[in-house]
Design a protein around this motif. Structure first.
Motif, PDB file in Angstrom:
ATOM      1  N   ALA A   6       0.821  -1.211   0.000  1.00  0.00           N
ATOM      2  CA  ALA A   6       0.000   0.000   0.000  1.00  0.00           C
ATOM      3  C   ALA A   6       0.851   1.255   0.000  1.00  0.00           C
ATOM      4  O   ALA A   6       0.552   2.231  -0.711  1.00  0.00           O
ATOM      5  CB  ALA A   6      -0.928  -0.011   1.221  1.00  0.00           C
ATOM      6  N   VAL A   7       1.941   1.248   0.775  1.00  0.00           N
ATOM      7  CA  VAL A   7       2.833   2.417   0.839  1.00  0.00           C
ATOM      8  C   VAL A   7       3.466   2.678  -0.521  1.00  0.00           C
ATOM      9  O   VAL A   7       3.491   3.813  -1.012  1.00  0.00           O
ATOM     10  CB  VAL A   7       3.916   2.217   1.920  1.00  0.00           C
ATOM     11  CG1 VAL A   7       4.981   3.297   1.814  1.00  0.00           C
ATOM     12  CG2 VAL A   7       3.296   2.231   3.312  1.00  0.00           C
ATOM     13  N   VAL A   8       3.963   1.615  -1.151  1.00  0.00           N
ATOM     14  CA  VAL A   8       4.611   1.779  -2.456  1.00  0.00           C
ATOM     15  C   VAL A   8       3.592   2.205  -3.504  1.00  0.00           C
ATOM     16  O   VAL A   8       3.850   3.088  -4.333  1.00  0.00           O
ATOM     17  CB  VAL A   8       5.325   0.476  -2.874  1.00  0.00           C
ATOM     18  CG1 VAL A   8       5.865   0.592  -4.299  1.00  0.00           C
ATOM     19  CG2 VAL A   8       6.442   0.148  -1.905  1.00  0.00           C
ATOM     20  N   THR A   9       2.428   1.595  -3.489  1.00  0.00           N
ATOM     21  CA  THR A   9       1.397   1.918  -4.476  1.00  0.00           C
ATOM     22  C   THR A   9       0.940   3.363  -4.354  1.00  0.00           C
ATOM     23  O   THR A   9       0.772   4.072  -5.352  1.00  0.00           O
ATOM     24  CB  THR A   9       0.198   0.973  -4.304  1.00  0.00           C
ATOM     25  OG1 THR A   9       0.633  -0.375  -4.464  1.00  0.00           O
ATOM     26  CG2 THR A   9      -0.887   1.267  -5.337  1.00  0.00           C
ATOM     27  N   ASP A  10       0.757   3.819  -3.098  1.00  0.00           N
ATOM     28  CA  ASP A  10       0.258   5.182  -2.864  1.00  0.00           C
ATOM     29  C   ASP A  10       1.376   6.218  -2.856  1.00  0.00           C
ATOM     30  O   ASP A  10       1.102   7.432  -2.968  1.00  0.00           O
ATOM     31  CB  ASP A  10      -0.511   5.248  -1.541  1.00  0.00           C
ATOM     32  CG  ASP A  10      -1.790   4.427  -1.578  1.00  0.00           C
ATOM     33  OD1 ASP A  10      -2.189   3.909  -0.509  1.00  0.00           O
ATOM     34  OD2 ASP A  10      -2.384   4.304  -2.658  1.00  0.00           O
ATOM     35  N   GLY A  11       2.617   5.751  -2.655  1.00  0.00           N
ATOM     36  CA  GLY A  11       3.746   6.678  -2.619  1.00  0.00           C
ATOM     37  C   GLY A  11       3.776   7.560  -1.401  1.00  0.00           C
ATOM     38  O   GLY A  11       4.451   8.600  -1.386  1.00  0.00           O
ATOM     39  N   SER A  12       3.071   7.134  -0.336  1.00  0.00           N
ATOM     40  CA  SER A  12       2.978   7.995   0.846  1.00  0.00           C
ATOM     41  C   SER A  12       2.526   7.183   2.047  1.00  0.00           C
ATOM     42  O   SER A  12       1.596   6.372   1.926  1.00  0.00           O
ATOM     43  CB  SER A  12       1.988   9.140   0.584  1.00  0.00           C
ATOM     44  OG  SER A  12       1.568   9.744   1.800  1.00  0.00           O
ATOM     45  N   PHE A  13       3.177   7.406   3.206  1.00  0.00           N
ATOM     46  CA  PHE A  13       2.745   6.766   4.438  1.00  0.00           C
ATOM     47  C   PHE A  13       1.358   7.256   4.837  1.00  0.00           C
ATOM     48  O   PHE A  13       0.505   6.481   5.283  1.00  0.00           O
ATOM     49  CB  PHE A  13       3.740   7.059   5.570  1.00  0.00           C
ATOM     50  CG  PHE A  13       4.991   6.239   5.509  1.00  0.00           C
ATOM     51  CD1 PHE A  13       6.076   6.654   4.761  1.00  0.00           C
ATOM     52  CD2 PHE A  13       5.084   5.048   6.205  1.00  0.00           C
ATOM     53  CE1 PHE A  13       7.241   5.903   4.713  1.00  0.00           C
ATOM     54  CE2 PHE A  13       6.234   4.285   6.162  1.00  0.00           C
ATOM     55  CZ  PHE A  13       7.327   4.712   5.402  1.00  0.00           C
ATOM     56  N   THR A  14       1.133   8.551   4.650  1.00  0.00           N
ATOM     57  CA  THR A  14      -0.136   9.147   5.074  1.00  0.00           C
ATOM     58  C   THR A  14      -1.304   8.604   4.265  1.00  0.00           C
ATOM     59  O   THR A  14      -2.344   8.204   4.815  1.00  0.00           O
ATOM     60  CB  THR A  14      -0.074  10.679   4.931  1.00  0.00           C
ATOM     61  OG1 THR A  14       1.004  11.182   5.724  1.00  0.00           O
ATOM     62  CG2 THR A  14      -1.385  11.307   5.386  1.00  0.00           C
ATOM     63  N   THR A  15      -1.134   8.555   2.948  1.00  0.00           N
ATOM     64  CA  THR A  15      -2.211   8.064   2.084  1.00  0.00           C
ATOM     65  C   THR A  15      -2.483   6.580   2.341  1.00  0.00           C
ATOM     66  O   THR A  15      -3.639   6.143   2.393  1.00  0.00           O
ATOM     67  CB  THR A  15      -1.853   8.278   0.605  1.00  0.00           C
ATOM     68  OG1 THR A  15      -1.520   9.648   0.395  1.00  0.00           O
ATOM     69  CG2 THR A  15      -3.007   7.885  -0.298  1.00  0.00           C
ATOM     70  N   ALA A  16      -1.414   5.788   2.505  1.00  0.00           N
ATOM     71  CA  ALA A  16      -1.576   4.368   2.796  1.00  0.00           C
ATOM     72  C   ALA A  16      -2.299   4.171   4.119  1.00  0.00           C
ATOM     73  O   ALA A  16      -3.159   3.288   4.252  1.00  0.00           O
ATOM     74  CB  ALA A  16      -0.220   3.676   2.813  1.00  0.00           C
ATOM     75  N   ALA A  17      -1.961   4.982   5.123  1.00  0.00           N
ATOM     76  CA  ALA A  17      -2.615   4.874   6.433  1.00  0.00           C
ATOM     77  C   ALA A  17      -4.106   5.159   6.320  1.00  0.00           C
ATOM     78  O   ALA A  17      -4.941   4.462   6.911  1.00  0.00           O
ATOM     79  CB  ALA A  17      -1.962   5.831   7.423  1.00  0.00           C
ATOM     80  N   ASP A  18      -4.456   6.183   5.545  1.00  0.00           N
ATOM     81  CA  ASP A  18      -5.865   6.528   5.366  1.00  0.00           C
ATOM     82  C   ASP A  18      -6.619   5.379   4.701  1.00  0.00           C
ATOM     83  O   ASP A  18      -7.744   5.030   5.087  1.00  0.00           O
ATOM     84  CB  ASP A  18      -5.994   7.794   4.524  1.00  0.00           C
ATOM     85  CG  ASP A  18      -5.523   9.035   5.277  1.00  0.00           C
ATOM     86  OD1 ASP A  18      -5.234  10.057   4.618  1.00  0.00           O
ATOM     87  OD2 ASP A  18      -5.450   8.970   6.525  1.00  0.00           O
ATOM     88  N   ARG A  19      -6.007   4.777   3.686  1.00  0.00           N
ATOM     89  CA  ARG A  19      -6.684   3.705   2.950  1.00  0.00           C
ATOM     90  C   ARG A  19      -6.850   2.466   3.810  1.00  0.00           C
ATOM     91  O   ARG A  19      -7.845   1.733   3.682  1.00  0.00           O
ATOM     92  CB  ARG A  19      -5.893   3.374   1.687  1.00  0.00           C
ATOM     93  CG  ARG A  19      -6.560   2.328   0.817  1.00  0.00           C
ATOM     94  CD  ARG A  19      -6.199   2.534  -0.653  1.00  0.00           C
ATOM     95  NE  ARG A  19      -4.794   2.305  -0.900  1.00  0.00           N
ATOM     96  CZ  ARG A  19      -4.279   1.119  -1.227  1.00  0.00           C
ATOM     97  NH1 ARG A  19      -5.083   0.061  -1.315  1.00  0.00           N
ATOM     98  NH2 ARG A  19      -2.998   0.978  -1.479  1.00  0.00           N
ATOM     99  N   LEU A  20      -5.881   2.199   4.707  1.00  0.00           N
ATOM    100  CA  LEU A  20      -5.928   1.006   5.540  1.00  0.00           C
ATOM    101  C   LEU A  20      -6.639   1.254   6.870  1.00  0.00           C
ATOM    102  O   LEU A  20      -6.745   0.342   7.694  1.00  0.00           O
ATOM    103  CB  LEU A  20      -4.512   0.484   5.794  1.00  0.00           C
ATOM    104  CG  LEU A  20      -3.756   0.002   4.547  1.00  0.00           C
ATOM    105  CD1 LEU A  20      -2.317  -0.360   4.899  1.00  0.00           C
ATOM    106  CD2 LEU A  20      -4.458  -1.190   3.918  1.00  0.00           C
ATOM    107  N   GLY A  21      -7.088   2.475   7.074  1.00  0.00           N
ATOM    108  CA  GLY A  21      -7.841   2.780   8.281  1.00  0.00           C
ATOM    109  C   GLY A  21      -7.012   2.796   9.544  1.00  0.00           C
ATOM    110  O   GLY A  21      -7.479   2.382  10.614  1.00  0.00           O
TER     111      GLY A  21
END
Length: 292
Positions: A6-21
């Motif tokens: 998710a981090v690699v796909t989104d390119g961001s820790f913040t965006t990945a965190a939001d998507r994974l709840g």
């Protein structure tokens, strides 16, 4: 692995965190633990950018393959869970199989068009694991075998004779009167007697029978021929009572009902066809009550 992808796909820790709840700090900790466990740096971080290392790119591609395969496996299991298919191998006792399980198989085949059934009716105790059976239907107390089992219901019993025999026979109003009658008994391991119960009362009938047989069907046939009184499962006898060729005698007196179980290897990982068949058997018992 899902977090890293998710981090690699989104390119961001913040965006990945939001998507994974979850929160950014937890995502960062998980990735750091992965890198420590693998002994390799997967990502390079700066205040502005997040870059994937060469090792990280290789791990990402492999992780994607693994996660895709895992999702496909879950989807396949979910699909299997919805539709029973394949060969169901089952075994049951000869008499109960012929008179009851046959109907269950017929209903199951109509319900599950992608299932085929191979049934073996035998009175020997089948080792379902080593002999490759999916399920066994067993009447009577189960041995402690380590297998899983589900109680389907009970078989209840009664004493029966042909009306013609009763007309010419001695009076019959109590269990003790049976000693003056011709009895047709099914032998079990050489034993030919009845342990009858009626509520809290118990009586043992130990007289020598006029005829001893090792088949309930044979006992029923001899009773129909007017040769004496026998002890039968109610599901076997009641159709003849309904048409007047057998009569129930000493109502309430019979041997203790016998439990009926479906026995299978595991209740945790049941094949859909096994689960569906067992559910159908249970429903059949509930619809008809005990096998009366």
């Amino acid at each position: 692995m899902r977090v890293f992808v998710a981090v690699v796909t989104d390119g961001s820790f913040t965006t990945a965190a939001d998507r994974l709840g979850t929160d950014k700090a937890r995502i960062s900790r998980i990735v750091s633990r992965m890198e420590k466990k693998l002994g390799a740096q997967l990502l390079t971080r700066s205040t502005r950018r997040l870059n994937v290392t060469e090792v990280g790119r290789d791990y990402f591609e492999r992780a994607m393959c693994i996660l895709t395969a895992a999702e496909a496996a879950e989807a396949a299991v979910a699909q299997q869970s919805r539709e029973p298919k394949g060969l169901l191998k089952l075994t049951a006792g000869s008499e109960f199989g012929t008179m009851v399980v046959d109907d269950w198989i017929a209903a199951f085949l109509r319900m599950a068009p992608k299932v085929t059934v191979e049934a073996e009716y035998t009175n020997r105790l089948v080792d379902i694991i080593h002999e490759g059976f999916d399920v066994a239907v067993r009447v009577g107390t189960l041995e402690d075998s380590g297998l899983s089992a589900r109680k389907l219901g009970e078989v209840s019993y009664g004493l029966y004779a042909a009306p013609g025999y009763l007309k010419r026979g001695p009076a019959l109003s109590a269990v003790g009167d049976l000693k003056r009658h011709n009895l047709i008994m099914k032998t079990t391991r050489g034993r030919s007697n009845w342990a009858l119960v009626n509520g809290e009362k118990t009586e043992k009938v130990t007289v020598s029978p006029r005829c001893a047989v090792n088949s309930t069907i044979a006992a029923k046939n001899l009773a129909l021929a007017g040769l004496g009184i026998t002890h039968l499962p109610r599901f076997m006898a009641e159709p003849y009572v309904a048409v007047g060729t057998l009569s129930c005698v000493l109502p309430g007196w019979a041997e203790v009902p016998a439990p009926v179980h479906a026995v299978f290897a595991s209740s945790r990982y049941m094949d859909p066809k096994v689960r569906s068949f067992v559910d159908l058997c249970l429903s059949a018992f509930k619809d008809g009550g005990s096998q009366d």
